[in-house]
Design an enzyme around this catalytic site. Sequence first.
Site, PDB file in Angstrom:
ATOM      1  N   SER A 150       0.776  -1.220  -0.152  1.00 46.82           N
ATOM      2  CA  SER A 150       0.049   0.028   0.039  1.00 46.82           C
ATOM      3  C   SER A 150       0.915   1.317   0.090  1.00 46.82           C
ATOM      4  O   SER A 150       1.090   2.012   0.955  1.00 46.82           O
ATOM      5  CB  SER A 150      -0.977  -0.108   1.233  1.00 46.82           C
ATOM      6  OG  SER A 150      -0.240   0.065   2.381  1.00 46.82           O
ATOM      7  N   HIS A 209      -3.394  -6.100   2.616  1.00 47.34           N
ATOM      8  CA  HIS A 209      -2.562  -7.131   3.067  1.00 47.34           C
ATOM      9  C   HIS A 209      -3.435  -8.305   3.400  1.00 47.34           C
ATOM     10  O   HIS A 209      -2.847  -9.488   4.011  1.00 47.34           O
ATOM     11  CB  HIS A 209      -1.853  -6.667   4.275  1.00 47.34           C
ATOM     12  CG  HIS A 209      -1.088  -5.468   4.238  1.00 47.34           C
ATOM     13  ND1 HIS A 209      -0.541  -4.623   5.269  1.00 47.34           N
ATOM     14  CD2 HIS A 209      -0.459  -5.179   2.950  1.00 47.34           C
ATOM     15  CE1 HIS A 209       0.322  -3.754   4.603  1.00 47.34           C
ATOM     16  NE2 HIS A 209       0.369  -4.133   3.529  1.00 47.34           N
ATOM     17  N   GLU A 216      -4.654  -2.004   9.533  1.00 45.06           N
ATOM     18  CA  GLU A 216      -3.892  -2.750  10.631  1.00 45.06           C
ATOM     19  C   GLU A 216      -4.626  -2.511  11.661  1.00 45.06           C
ATOM     20  O   GLU A 216      -5.090  -1.509  12.079  1.00 45.06           O
ATOM     21  CB  GLU A 216      -2.520  -2.247  10.556  1.00 45.06           C
ATOM     22  CG  GLU A 216      -1.728  -2.345   9.335  1.00 45.06           C
ATOM     23  CD  GLU A 216      -0.384  -1.607   9.484  1.00 45.06           C
ATOM     24  OE1 GLU A 216       0.057  -1.233  10.552  1.00 45.06           O
ATOM     25  OE2 GLU A 216       0.262  -1.408   8.256  1.00 45.06           O
ATOM     26  N   GLU A 258       1.096  -9.638   7.174  1.00 46.48           N
ATOM     27  CA  GLU A 258       2.155  -8.988   8.307  1.00 46.48           C
ATOM     28  C   GLU A 258       1.977  -9.877   9.260  1.00 46.48           C
ATOM     29  O   GLU A 258       2.294  -9.544  10.413  1.00 46.48           O
ATOM     30  CB  GLU A 258       1.645  -7.673   8.369  1.00 46.48           C
ATOM     31  CG  GLU A 258       2.134  -6.678   7.388  1.00 46.48           C
ATOM     32  CD  GLU A 258       2.361  -5.178   7.616  1.00 46.48           C
ATOM     33  OE1 GLU A 258       1.648  -4.858   9.049  1.00 46.48           O
ATOM     34  OE2 GLU A 258       2.702  -4.594   6.967  1.00 46.48           O
ATOM     35  N   ASP A 298      -4.210   1.493  11.297  1.00 42.49           N
ATOM     36  CA  ASP A 298      -3.616   1.992  10.090  1.00 42.49           C
ATOM     37  C   ASP A 298      -4.676   1.896   9.112  1.00 42.49           C
ATOM     38  O   ASP A 298      -4.980   0.697   8.771  1.00 42.49           O
ATOM     39  CB  ASP A 298      -2.279   1.372   9.455  1.00 42.49           C
ATOM     40  CG  ASP A 298      -1.829   2.102   8.489  1.00 42.49           C
ATOM     41  OD1 ASP A 298      -2.414   3.038   7.867  1.00 42.49           O
ATOM     42  OD2 ASP A 298      -0.755   1.515   7.962  1.00 42.49           O
ATOM     43  N   GLU A 328      -3.656   6.087  11.798  1.00 37.44           N
ATOM     44  CA  GLU A 328      -2.473   6.239  10.763  1.00 37.44           C
ATOM     45  C   GLU A 328      -3.130   6.460   9.684  1.00 37.44           C
ATOM     46  O   GLU A 328      -4.360   5.780   9.191  1.00 37.44           O
ATOM     47  CB  GLU A 328      -1.515   5.279  10.730  1.00 37.44           C
ATOM     48  CG  GLU A 328      -0.418   5.217   9.642  1.00 37.44           C
ATOM     49  CD  GLU A 328       0.393   4.136   9.681  1.00 37.44           C
ATOM     50  OE1 GLU A 328       0.635   3.397  10.624  1.00 37.44           O
ATOM     51  OE2 GLU A 328       1.018   3.666   8.585  1.00 37.44           O
ATOM     52  N   ASP A 366       1.536   8.579   6.946  1.00 38.05           N
ATOM     53  CA  ASP A 366       2.796   7.697   6.313  1.00 38.05           C
ATOM     54  C   ASP A 366       2.514   7.629   4.841  1.00 38.05           C
ATOM     55  O   ASP A 366       3.486   8.534   4.495  1.00 38.05           O
ATOM     56  CB  ASP A 366       2.083   6.104   6.724  1.00 38.05           C
ATOM     57  CG  ASP A 366       2.912   4.862   5.810  1.00 38.05           C
ATOM     58  OD1 ASP A 366       3.581   5.194   5.461  1.00 38.05           O
ATOM     59  OD2 ASP A 366       2.282   3.871   5.696  1.00 38.05           O
ATOM     60  N   LYS A 385       9.827   5.186   7.191  1.00 33.33           N
ATOM     61  CA  LYS A 385      10.252   4.034   6.669  1.00 33.33           C
ATOM     62  C   LYS A 385      11.241   4.273   5.769  1.00 33.33           C
ATOM     63  O   LYS A 385      11.139   4.684   4.585  1.00 33.33           O
ATOM     64  CB  LYS A 385       8.974   3.387   5.818  1.00 33.33           C
ATOM     65  CG  LYS A 385       7.817   2.803   6.463  1.00 33.33           C
ATOM     66  CD  LYS A 385       6.456   2.803   5.467  1.00 33.33           C
ATOM     67  CE  LYS A 385       5.357   2.016   6.053  1.00 33.33           C
ATOM     68  NZ  LYS A 385       4.410   2.318   5.329  1.00 33.33           N
ATOM     69  N   SER A 414       9.192   1.966  10.819  1.00 31.72           N
ATOM     70  CA  SER A 414       8.274   1.046  10.424  1.00 31.72           C
ATOM     71  C   SER A 414       8.956  -0.151   9.465  1.00 31.72           C
ATOM     72  O   SER A 414       9.730   0.464   8.620  1.00 31.72           O
ATOM     73  CB  SER A 414       7.036   1.548   9.955  1.00 31.72           C
ATOM     74  OG  SER A 414       6.279   0.502   9.143  1.00 31.72           O
ATOM     75  N   HIS A 415       8.696  -1.421   9.412  1.00 31.96           N
ATOM     76  CA  HIS A 415       8.892  -2.278   8.531  1.00 31.96           C
ATOM     77  C   HIS A 415       8.001  -2.108   7.291  1.00 31.96           C
ATOM     78  O   HIS A 415       7.159  -0.918   7.122  1.00 31.96           O
ATOM     79  CB  HIS A 415       8.594  -3.858   9.211  1.00 31.96           C
ATOM     80  CG  HIS A 415       7.131  -3.931   9.395  1.00 31.96           C
ATOM     81  ND1 HIS A 415       6.536  -5.149   9.192  1.00 31.96           N
ATOM     82  CD2 HIS A 415       6.036  -2.906   9.292  1.00 31.96           C
ATOM     83  CE1 HIS A 415       5.304  -5.014   9.533  1.00 31.96           C
ATOM     84  NE2 HIS A 415       5.166  -3.692   9.694  1.00 31.96           N
ATOM     85  N   ARG A 416       8.087  -2.899   6.333  1.00 30.54           N
ATOM     86  CA  ARG A 416       7.128  -3.106   5.273  1.00 30.54           C
ATOM     87  C   ARG A 416       6.163  -4.228   5.202  1.00 30.54           C
ATOM     88  O   ARG A 416       6.650  -5.331   5.700  1.00 30.54           O
ATOM     89  CB  ARG A 416       7.697  -2.719   3.739  1.00 30.54           C
ATOM     90  CG  ARG A 416       8.567  -1.416   3.747  1.00 30.54           C
ATOM     91  CD  ARG A 416       7.672  -0.302   3.952  1.00 30.54           C
ATOM     92  NE  ARG A 416       6.622   0.032   3.025  1.00 30.54           N
ATOM     93  CZ  ARG A 416       6.430   1.060   2.187  1.00 30.54           C
ATOM     94  NH1 ARG A 416       7.277   1.649   1.847  1.00 30.54           N
ATOM     95  NH2 ARG A 416       5.315   1.195   1.580  1.00 30.54           N
ATOM     96  N   SER A 417       5.320  -4.184   4.477  1.00 30.70           N
ATOM     97  CA  SER A 417       4.430  -5.537   4.391  1.00 30.70           C
ATOM     98  C   SER A 417       5.399  -6.571   3.674  1.00 30.70           C
ATOM     99  O   SER A 417       5.017  -7.709   3.877  1.00 30.70           O
ATOM    100  CB  SER A 417       2.996  -5.277   3.677  1.00 30.70           C
ATOM    101  OG  SER A 417       3.297  -4.770   2.498  1.00 30.70           O
ATOM    102  N   LYS A 467       6.840  -0.188  14.319  1.00 26.62           N
ATOM    103  CA  LYS A 467       5.929  -1.196  13.812  1.00 26.62           C
ATOM    104  C   LYS A 467       6.465  -2.244  13.059  1.00 26.62           C
ATOM    105  O   LYS A 467       7.434  -1.901  12.101  1.00 26.62           O
ATOM    106  CB  LYS A 467       4.856  -0.288  12.733  1.00 26.62           C
ATOM    107  CG  LYS A 467       3.757   0.403  13.037  1.00 26.62           C
ATOM    108  CD  LYS A 467       2.484   0.469  12.087  1.00 26.62           C
ATOM    109  CE  LYS A 467       2.980   0.436  10.546  1.00 26.62           C
ATOM    110  NZ  LYS A 467       1.687   0.903   9.803  1.00 26.62           N
TER     111      LYS A 467
HETATM  112  P1  PGA Z   1       2.911  -1.289   3.189  1.00 27.19           P
HETATM  113  O1  PGA Z   1       2.119  -1.200   4.369  1.00 27.19           O
HETATM  114  O2  PGA Z   1       4.198  -1.904   3.615  1.00 27.19           O
HETATM  115  O3  PGA Z   1       2.324  -2.259   2.211  1.00 27.19           O
HETATM  116  O4  PGA Z   1       3.018  -0.133   2.442  1.00 27.19           O
HETATM  117  C1  PGA Z   1       2.380  -0.805   5.868  1.00 27.19           C
HETATM  118  C2  PGA Z   1       1.664   0.465   6.061  1.00 27.19           C
HETATM  119  O5  PGA Z   1       0.795   1.077   5.258  1.00 27.19           O
HETATM  120  O6  PGA Z   1       2.197   1.011   7.287  1.00 27.19           O
HETATM  121 ZN    ZN Z   2       0.524   2.900   6.791  1.00 29.56          ZN
END
Ligand code: PGA
Ligand code: ZN
Length: 412
Positions: free
Chosen positions: A57, A166, A175, A210, A242, A283, A310, A335, A362-365, A386
């Site tokens: 996303s 996801h 999320e 995730e 989120d 978020e 984000d 990120k 934050s990580h990613r999906s 995250k």
């Molecule tokens: P993404 O999702 O890594 O698929 O972009 C994570 C988020 O939106 O925080």
């Molecule tokens: Zn997000």
Amino acid sequence: MKIERVEARAIPDTRGKPTVEVTLHALCIPGMHKEATASEVGGHPVSTHASVPSGKSTGSHEACELRDADGGVETAVANVEGEIARALCARKWNSPDEIDGALIALDGTPNKSRLGANAILAVSIAAQRLFAQEANVPLWKAIAERAGTTPGAPRLYVNVMNGGVHADFRLPFQEYILVCEGRTSAAFAAARAAFDALGATLGNVPMGEEGGYSPTFETLQEPFELLAALVAEHAGTSIAIDAAANELLSEGAYRLLAETYAPDALMRLYEDLASRFPFHSIEDPFSEDAGADFARLTAALRGTCLVVGDDFTVTNPARIAHAAREEAISAVLIKPNQIGSVKEAIEAVEATHAAGWAAICSHRSGETDDTFIADFAYGVGAEGIKAGGLGQKQRLEKYERLLEIEKEAEAV
Ligand code: PGA
Ligand code: ZN
């Protein structure tokens, strides 16, 4: 630091899609004098690895993840082993900032579309690891010294139920997060107990991308009732979501379950949820360019609940500074792969803290087993991290690294 050899390859991420992994081979020379060669001062060989995650996303203002027509990353890999390797091996380096600056200049585009943000970030992270090894300090400490920050344990934002893109929209928001406060060991113990209790309540349901449960419910409220019950049982926890509202937008309105919400109606829904449930943050409540809606919700929820950017801010220091002038949000997701270098990710944290806001790394999906984000979050003293649900190895590894850091920090 003298980089001698650069290797790159495509490895699968948690979705099985290829992503970039880099290995740097170097001679580390503590206190290296600029003019001396490595062999003159007796450098010792060190190798580091890094691999980068990939989002689904994604925001349209993110740095460019270079993909081939078939979805592969062969061009990005070739860029690392070709042009980037030649630049890295051509001279000696005194700091990771010097390397990141050179990579950004070599790419020469505003969004890293020529060499690829995936290629550049993998090198940038591996280079940061080289300098930590040269200084013989843990990675988080090297990051803190580089950033001039006070390291500290972030809150854990544990994505216990996965929805949106996801999880084939089985749940309407992307999320459903349990925020766990306190020392990492205590916060993780609460997360583990709550995650297992939720699993027992839900029974046999699919998992999302995730590593969180992905049940279905008839109403918007039910997942929040379950989360509120967990919060009541586990001290130091609260709820976050989120919404990833970019993915909900269709013809100027947002779709949730079978309903369509105009921006005003969605605002009322968030205010209602935040008044009835123990919310910590929301978020991306609106789509990435709906700055005025972000600002209205932030004002309405001030003192009650954070509004996190984000896709709205994409870890871009300029976009964060703009959001600060508009008072559009009250926290920022960080990120590194949205901006494409460790140097700029640190600048994004600086811009966030300059605004008086919380930084949530934050990580990613699409993830790998690289745990850099844990060291980064701890090193820059981020307010949160995250790292997904507890049902997938690559998410757990981030939490495990934080637990290790807790021990390292006590020993330093
Ligand atoms: P993404 O999702 O890594 O698929 O972009 C994570 C988020 O939106 O925080
Ligand atoms: Zn997000």
